[in-house]
Scaffold this active site. Structure first.
Site, PDB file in Angstrom:
ATOM      1  N   ASP A  13     -35.107 -36.541  54.665  1.00  0.00           N
ATOM      2  CA  ASP A  13     -34.977 -38.001  54.683  1.00  0.00           C
ATOM      3  C   ASP A  13     -33.664 -38.482  54.055  1.00  0.00           C
ATOM      4  O   ASP A  13     -33.587 -39.590  53.535  1.00  0.00           O
ATOM      5  CB  ASP A  13     -36.166 -38.671  53.950  1.00  0.00           C
ATOM      6  CG  ASP A  13     -37.511 -38.158  54.431  1.00  0.00           C
ATOM      7  OD1 ASP A  13     -37.729 -38.161  55.649  1.00  0.00           O
ATOM      8  OD2 ASP A  13     -38.329 -37.744  53.586  1.00  0.00           O
ATOM      9  N   LYS A  16     -29.524 -37.955  57.746  1.00  0.00           N
ATOM     10  CA  LYS A  16     -28.709 -37.085  58.609  1.00  0.00           C
ATOM     11  C   LYS A  16     -28.456 -37.714  59.979  1.00  0.00           C
ATOM     12  O   LYS A  16     -27.372 -37.592  60.532  1.00  0.00           O
ATOM     13  CB  LYS A  16     -29.410 -35.727  58.784  1.00  0.00           C
ATOM     14  CG  LYS A  16     -29.564 -34.947  57.484  1.00  0.00           C
ATOM     15  CD  LYS A  16     -30.319 -33.655  57.689  1.00  0.00           C
ATOM     16  CE  LYS A  16     -31.798 -33.850  57.959  1.00  0.00           C
ATOM     17  NZ  LYS A  16     -32.547 -34.457  56.835  1.00  0.00           N
ATOM     18  N   GLY A  40     -37.980 -37.343  61.545  1.00  0.00           N
ATOM     19  CA  GLY A  40     -37.575 -38.589  62.176  1.00  0.00           C
ATOM     20  C   GLY A  40     -36.158 -38.938  61.774  1.00  0.00           C
ATOM     21  O   GLY A  40     -35.904 -39.311  60.639  1.00  0.00           O
ATOM     22  N   HIS A  41     -35.206 -38.775  62.697  1.00  0.00           N
ATOM     23  CA  HIS A  41     -33.821 -39.136  62.404  1.00  0.00           C
ATOM     24  C   HIS A  41     -33.595 -40.575  62.845  1.00  0.00           C
ATOM     25  O   HIS A  41     -33.698 -40.899  64.027  1.00  0.00           O
ATOM     26  CB  HIS A  41     -32.865 -38.178  63.121  1.00  0.00           C
ATOM     27  CG  HIS A  41     -32.845 -36.818  62.499  1.00  0.00           C
ATOM     28  ND1 HIS A  41     -32.019 -35.805  62.926  1.00  0.00           N
ATOM     29  CD2 HIS A  41     -33.554 -36.308  61.469  1.00  0.00           C
ATOM     30  CE1 HIS A  41     -32.226 -34.729  62.177  1.00  0.00           C
ATOM     31  NE2 HIS A  41     -33.153 -35.016  61.299  1.00  0.00           N
ATOM     32  N   THR A  42     -33.302 -41.440  61.889  1.00  0.00           N
ATOM     33  CA  THR A  42     -33.179 -42.871  62.156  1.00  0.00           C
ATOM     34  C   THR A  42     -31.722 -43.256  62.341  1.00  0.00           C
ATOM     35  O   THR A  42     -30.871 -42.941  61.511  1.00  0.00           O
ATOM     36  CB  THR A  42     -33.798 -43.692  61.006  1.00  0.00           C
ATOM     37  OG1 THR A  42     -35.156 -43.298  60.837  1.00  0.00           O
ATOM     38  CG2 THR A  42     -33.726 -45.172  61.303  1.00  0.00           C
ATOM     39  N   ARG A 143     -45.483 -13.134  66.914  1.00  0.00           N
ATOM     40  CA  ARG A 143     -45.194 -12.653  68.273  1.00  0.00           C
ATOM     41  C   ARG A 143     -46.297 -13.001  69.272  1.00  0.00           C
ATOM     42  O   ARG A 143     -46.597 -12.254  70.194  1.00  0.00           O
ATOM     43  CB  ARG A 143     -44.917 -11.139  68.269  1.00  0.00           C
ATOM     44  CG  ARG A 143     -43.661 -10.788  67.501  1.00  0.00           C
ATOM     45  CD  ARG A 143     -43.607  -9.356  67.080  1.00  0.00           C
ATOM     46  NE  ARG A 143     -44.627  -9.060  66.082  1.00  0.00           N
ATOM     47  CZ  ARG A 143     -44.786  -7.862  65.504  1.00  0.00           C
ATOM     48  NH1 ARG A 143     -44.005  -6.869  65.848  1.00  0.00           N
ATOM     49  NH2 ARG A 143     -45.726  -7.667  64.613  1.00  0.00           N
ATOM     50  N   GLN A 224     -35.139 -31.870  58.364  1.00  0.00           N
ATOM     51  CA  GLN A 224     -35.690 -31.744  57.017  1.00  0.00           C
ATOM     52  C   GLN A 224     -34.557 -31.575  55.986  1.00  0.00           C
ATOM     53  O   GLN A 224     -33.494 -32.116  56.180  1.00  0.00           O
ATOM     54  CB  GLN A 224     -36.708 -30.592  56.931  1.00  0.00           C
ATOM     55  CG  GLN A 224     -38.037 -30.887  57.604  1.00  0.00           C
ATOM     56  CD  GLN A 224     -38.079 -30.434  59.049  1.00  0.00           C
ATOM     57  OE1 GLN A 224     -37.440 -29.471  59.455  1.00  0.00           O
ATOM     58  NE2 GLN A 224     -38.829 -31.136  59.856  1.00  0.00           N
ATOM     59  N   GLY A 302     -44.797 -42.713  58.469  1.00  0.00           N
ATOM     60  CA  GLY A 302     -45.113 -43.940  57.739  1.00  0.00           C
ATOM     61  C   GLY A 302     -45.500 -43.706  56.294  1.00  0.00           C
ATOM     62  O   GLY A 302     -45.788 -44.638  55.551  1.00  0.00           O
ATOM     63  N   SER A 412     -22.358 -44.118  52.261  1.00  0.00           N
ATOM     64  CA  SER A 412     -23.090 -45.033  53.126  1.00  0.00           C
ATOM     65  C   SER A 412     -23.626 -46.195  52.291  1.00  0.00           C
ATOM     66  O   SER A 412     -24.210 -45.988  51.222  1.00  0.00           O
ATOM     67  CB  SER A 412     -24.254 -44.302  53.803  1.00  0.00           C
ATOM     68  OG  SER A 412     -25.024 -45.193  54.582  1.00  0.00           O
ATOM     69  N   GLY A 414     -25.491 -48.872  53.808  1.00  0.00           N
ATOM     70  CA  GLY A 414     -26.470 -49.587  54.623  1.00  0.00           C
ATOM     71  C   GLY A 414     -26.853 -48.744  55.817  1.00  0.00           C
ATOM     72  O   GLY A 414     -26.211 -47.730  56.121  1.00  0.00           O
TER      73      GLY A 414
END
Length: 423
Positions: A13, A16, A40-42, A143, A224, A302, A412, A414
């Site tokens: 989180d 990335k 979840g890449h936002t 396997r 991750q 969430g 960053s 924002g």
């Protein structure tokens, strides 16, 4: 020819997706190398928030080719919904997105196994996202797994049935009550498989080898974070793949000596989702403020994230394991308004001070040692140059750089791609 690598240095989180999106214009190919659809890449731009789960974060750029590598596990149902969610943006998905035949498939019964396993653990549960990712990686190493390339075989349905039947027997072994309608789940699965077939499947290691020979630039994208690596993370509260730099080699078939820059992404503070030790976790108003201002809720699940002060012991460890060459600090804006910031510089570990990340960081063994820094009041979200940043933030950044011995190149301020300051 350039092969660079971007990954998270904390418990995931870190942001990335935003940085991949920012950097994509510099690369011909964006290649995801591990993880499943719990990641979840936002990305946020033009006033719209996008959450990508399996598709690489370069998909919104017109020229970049996006590859889902062999180290990724794919849930066809989730993947289909992700594709459908992108349709309104008129993206040329068919030509811009290709998939490794060696990537493993998440079956409906993998998700059921995940739920049964977690339910059986009671209070000892590890905080699985219940997406079937762990059981899929177990089948991979055992396997037994099914891969994307198997979809092209005439006996795919038989192979599916044999593995699903085995899973059902295992679910009974756990002896827990979980409700499901497998027939319904399988109908949805096979419909999604038909949609998956519309995309091009490739032998990705050969594709990437030829791309390198042709002088293409490649950015490898991880999911991750490093502290969730199955080998080097806070085991057993980890994910099921190698989230560190080594995972890019095994998850894409790229040789280690081809990788040039390793971009490490970290938050100006620390968050963690689910169970597991977290030395700098805050249980007071400061932690609640971080969560509220930083909107610290999982983009896929969430779930509320646990928040804490920056842990330099853990950050140095992640930098070391990954060979990070450049750092990118996310969410500096969230710390605006704090009178005092704390940074963990050492651990009290079993009665002695240490500055390395030990085998066990459970609270009975580890207490953080903090150094205080003066906070700042200014709103950073409208700032566009490094010179505009408050002196206190610059001092905070300089201290981190000195401690980890790697430069911070991006700050960053924002969520929007425009809210990115180059240093």
């Amino acid at each position: 020819m350039t092969v660079d690598l971007l990954l998270g240095l904390q418990w995931g989180d870190e942001g990335k997706g935003k940085i991949v999106d920012v950097l994509t214009s510099n690369y011909d190919i964006i290649a995801r190398f591990q993880g499943g659809p719990n990641a979840g890449h936002t990305l946020e731009f033009d006033g719209i928030k996008h959450v990508l789960r399996t598709i690489p974060s370069g998909i919104f750029h017109k020229t970049a080719v996006n590859i889902i590598g062999n180290g990724v596990v794919i849930d066809p149902v989730v993947f289909q919904k992700e594709i459908e969610g992108l349709e309104k943006f008129n993206l040329d998905i068919k030509s811009k997105l290709i998939i490794s035949r060696k990537a493993h498939l998440i079956l409906p019964t993998h998700r059921l196994l995940d739920a049964a396993s977690e339910a059986s653990k009671g209070k000892a549960k590890i905080g699985s996202t219940l997406k079937g990712i762990g059981p899929t990686y177990m089948d991979k190493t055992g396997r037994n797994g099914l891969r994307v390339g198997d979809i092209e075989l005439e006996d795919f349905a038989d192979r599916y049935r044999a593995l699903a039947d085995k899973h059902e027997a295992m679910i009974k072994f756990y002896d827990v009550a979980i409700q499901y309608n497998l027939e319904e789940l399988e109908k949805e699965f096979f419909e999604a498989i038909e949609e998956l077939k519309k995309l091009d499947f490739i032998d990705s290691e050969e594709y990437l080898h030829q791309a390198q020979k042709a002088g293409k630039s490649i950015l490898c994208e991880g999911a991750q974070g490093s502290l969730l690596d199955v080998d080097f993370g806070t085991y057993p509260f980890v994910t099921s793949s190698n989230t560190t730099a080594a995972g890019a080699c095994t998850g894409l078939g790229i040789a280690p000596n081809k990788i040039k820059e390793v971009y490490g992404i970290f938050k100006a503070y620390v968050t963690r989702v689910g169970s597991g030790p977290f030395p700098t976790e805050l249980f007071d108003e400061d932690g609640a403020t971080m969560a509220r201002v930083g909107n610290e809720f999982g983009s896929v699940t969430g779930r509320q994230r646990r928040c804490g002060w920056l842990d330099l012991v853990a950050l140095k460890y992640a930098v070391q394991v990954n060979g990070v060459t450049q750092l990118m600090m996310m969410k500096g804006d969230v710390l605006s308004g704090f009178e005092t910031l704390k940074v963990c510089t050492e651990y009290n570990y079993k009665g002695e001070k240490i500055s390395h990340f030990p085998y066990n960081i459970e609270p009975e063994n580890v207490t953080p040692v903090y150094q205080d820094f003066k906070g700042w009041k200014q709103d950073l979200t409208g700032m566009t140059t490094y010179d505009e940043l408050p002196t206190e933030l610059k001092e905070y950044i300089a201290f981190i750089e000195k401690e980890v011995e790697v430069p911070i190149k991006i700050v960053s301020v924002g969520p929007d791609r425009k809210q990115t300051i180059l240093k």
